[in-house]
Design a protein around this motif. Structure first.
Motif, PDB file in Angstrom:
ATOM      1  N   THR A  53       0.870  -1.170   0.000  1.00 39.39           N
ATOM      2  CA  THR A  53       0.000   0.000   0.000  1.00 39.39           C
ATOM      3  C   THR A  53       0.905   1.218   0.000  1.00 39.39           C
ATOM      4  O   THR A  53       1.818   1.319   0.828  1.00 39.39           O
ATOM      5  CB  THR A  53      -0.898   0.024   1.254  1.00 39.39           C
ATOM      6  N   VAL A  54       0.658   2.144  -0.928  1.00 37.50           N
ATOM      7  CA  VAL A  54       1.487   3.338  -1.051  1.00 37.50           C
ATOM      8  C   VAL A  54       0.756   4.498  -0.404  1.00 37.50           C
ATOM      9  O   VAL A  54      -0.394   4.796  -0.742  1.00 37.50           O
ATOM     10  CB  VAL A  54       1.790   3.658  -2.536  1.00 37.50           C
ATOM     11  N   ILE A  55       1.439   5.147   0.544  1.00 36.15           N
ATOM     12  CA  ILE A  55       0.867   6.280   1.273  1.00 36.15           C
ATOM     13  C   ILE A  55       1.737   7.506   0.996  1.00 36.15           C
ATOM     14  O   ILE A  55       2.957   7.460   1.137  1.00 36.15           O
ATOM     15  CB  ILE A  55       0.849   5.991   2.794  1.00 36.15           C
ATOM     16  N   ASP A  56       1.089   8.630   0.604  1.00 33.54           N
ATOM     17  CA  ASP A  56       1.838   9.858   0.361  1.00 33.54           C
ATOM     18  C   ASP A  56       2.128  10.568   1.694  1.00 33.54           C
ATOM     19  O   ASP A  56       1.653  10.134   2.745  1.00 33.54           O
ATOM     20  CB  ASP A  56       1.110  10.754  -0.642  1.00 33.54           C
ATOM     21  N   PRO A  57       2.932  11.648   1.656  1.00 33.44           N
ATOM     22  CA  PRO A  57       3.302  12.334   2.905  1.00 33.44           C
ATOM     23  C   PRO A  57       2.112  12.869   3.711  1.00 33.44           C
ATOM     24  O   PRO A  57       2.201  13.038   4.927  1.00 33.44           O
ATOM     25  CB  PRO A  57       4.198  13.484   2.437  1.00 33.44           C
ATOM     26  N   GLU A  58       0.979  13.128   3.047  1.00 33.31           N
ATOM     27  CA  GLU A  58      -0.206  13.614   3.771  1.00 33.31           C
ATOM     28  C   GLU A  58      -1.034  12.474   4.356  1.00 33.31           C
ATOM     29  O   GLU A  58      -2.062  12.709   4.989  1.00 33.31           O
ATOM     30  CB  GLU A  58      -1.093  14.458   2.843  1.00 33.31           C
ATOM     31  N   GLY A  59      -0.634  11.240   4.088  1.00 31.50           N
ATOM     32  CA  GLY A  59      -1.351  10.096   4.638  1.00 31.50           C
ATOM     33  C   GLY A  59      -2.435   9.537   3.725  1.00 31.50           C
ATOM     34  O   GLY A  59      -3.225   8.699   4.154  1.00 31.50           O
ATOM     35  N   ASN A  60      -2.471   9.974   2.469  1.00 34.91           N
ATOM     36  CA  ASN A  60      -3.467   9.485   1.516  1.00 34.91           C
ATOM     37  C   ASN A  60      -2.980   8.204   0.850  1.00 34.91           C
ATOM     38  O   ASN A  60      -1.805   8.073   0.515  1.00 34.91           O
ATOM     39  CB  ASN A  60      -3.741  10.537   0.429  1.00 34.91           C
ATOM     40  N   ASP A  61      -3.917   7.294   0.640  1.00 31.76           N
ATOM     41  CA  ASP A  61      -3.596   6.042  -0.051  1.00 31.76           C
ATOM     42  C   ASP A  61      -3.497   6.338  -1.541  1.00 31.76           C
ATOM     43  O   ASP A  61      -4.489   6.693  -2.182  1.00 31.76           O
ATOM     44  CB  ASP A  61      -4.688   5.004   0.218  1.00 31.76           C
ATOM     45  N   ILE A  62      -2.302   6.205  -2.107  1.00 32.07           N
ATOM     46  CA  ILE A  62      -2.104   6.461  -3.535  1.00 32.07           C
ATOM     47  C   ILE A  62      -1.643   5.190  -4.252  1.00 32.07           C
ATOM     48  O   ILE A  62      -0.928   5.250  -5.252  1.00 32.07           O
ATOM     49  CB  ILE A  62      -1.116   7.621  -3.781  1.00 32.07           C
ATOM     50  N   THR A  63      -2.063   4.055  -3.735  1.00 34.75           N
ATOM     51  CA  THR A  63      -1.732   2.782  -4.351  1.00 34.75           C
ATOM     52  C   THR A  63      -2.264   2.771  -5.780  1.00 34.75           C
ATOM     53  O   THR A  63      -3.414   3.163  -6.020  1.00 34.75           O
ATOM     54  CB  THR A  63      -2.366   1.626  -3.548  1.00 34.75           C
ATOM     55  N   PRO A  64      -1.446   2.348  -6.753  1.00 25.01           N
ATOM     56  CA  PRO A  64      -1.918   2.322  -8.147  1.00 25.01           C
ATOM     57  C   PRO A  64      -3.191   1.493  -8.295  1.00 25.01           C
ATOM     58  O   PRO A  64      -3.373   0.474  -7.628  1.00 25.01           O
ATOM     59  CB  PRO A  64      -0.750   1.676  -8.900  1.00 25.01           C
ATOM     60  N   ASP A  65      -4.089   1.950  -9.181  1.00 25.70           N
ATOM     61  CA  ASP A  65      -5.362   1.270  -9.395  1.00 25.70           C
ATOM     62  C   ASP A  65      -5.172  -0.175  -9.836  1.00 25.70           C
ATOM     63  O   ASP A  65      -5.951  -1.052  -9.457  1.00 25.70           O
ATOM     64  CB  ASP A  65      -6.204   2.016 -10.438  1.00 25.70           C
ATOM     65  N   LYS A  66      -4.154  -0.429 -10.626  1.00 15.18           N
ATOM     66  CA  LYS A  66      -3.920  -1.796 -11.091  1.00 15.18           C
ATOM     67  C   LYS A  66      -3.667  -2.727  -9.901  1.00 15.18           C
ATOM     68  O   LYS A  66      -4.179  -3.850  -9.870  1.00 15.18           O
ATOM     69  CB  LYS A  66      -2.725  -1.828 -12.047  1.00 15.18           C
ATOM     70  N   VAL A  67      -2.915  -2.284  -8.927  1.00 10.28           N
ATOM     71  CA  VAL A  67      -2.641  -3.101  -7.746  1.00 10.28           C
ATOM     72  C   VAL A  67      -3.921  -3.288  -6.938  1.00 10.28           C
ATOM     73  O   VAL A  67      -4.211  -4.383  -6.453  1.00 10.28           O
ATOM     74  CB  VAL A  67      -1.532  -2.464  -6.881  1.00 10.28           C
ATOM     75  N   LYS A  68      -4.714  -2.232  -6.813  1.00  9.66           N
ATOM     76  CA  LYS A  68      -5.990  -2.341  -6.087  1.00  9.66           C
ATOM     77  C   LYS A  68      -6.924  -3.338  -6.765  1.00  9.66           C
ATOM     78  O   LYS A  68      -7.592  -4.129  -6.097  1.00  9.66           O
ATOM     79  CB  LYS A  68      -6.669  -0.974  -5.995  1.00  9.66           C
TER      80      LYS A  68
END
Length: 77
Positions: A53-68
Motif C-alpha cells: 500500500t502506497v501512502i503519500d506524505p499527507e497520509g493518503n492512499d495512492i496505491t496504483p489502481d492496477k494493484v488495487k
C-alpha cells in the motif's frame, strides 16, 4: 523459494561456465535451474507488489489502481 542446494548449484554452474566451460548436460541443467529460479522470483515479487500500500506524505492512499484491482480480484468482498 528455491532450496539452498539449488541456489548453490546455480552458482556453481555459473562459476564453472566462466572458468572451464560447461558440458551439454550441465548447460541444460543450468537453463532449467535458471528458469525455475526466475519463475519463483517473479511469483514472489508479484505477491509482494499485490500486498503493498502506497501512502503519500499527507497520509493518503495512492496505491496504483492496477494493484488495487489485483487485490480486489484476489479477495472479493
Amino acid at each position: 523459494m528455491l532450496s539452498p542446494e539449488k541456489l548453490a548449484r546455480i552458482n556453481e554452474l555459473a562459476k564453472k561456465k566462466k572458468t572451464v566451460g560447461l558440458t551439454l548436460e550441465e548447460a541444460k541443467e543450468q537453463t532449467s535451474l535458471r528458469k525455475e529460479y526466475l519463475e519463483t522470483f517473479r511469483s514472489n515479487m508479484k505477491k509482494t507488489i499485490e500486498n503493498v500500500t502506497v501512502i503519500d506524505p499527507e497520509g493518503n492512499d495512492i496505491t496504483p489502481d492496477k494493484v488495487k484491482r489485483l487485490r480486489s480480484n484476489k479477495f472479493p468482498n
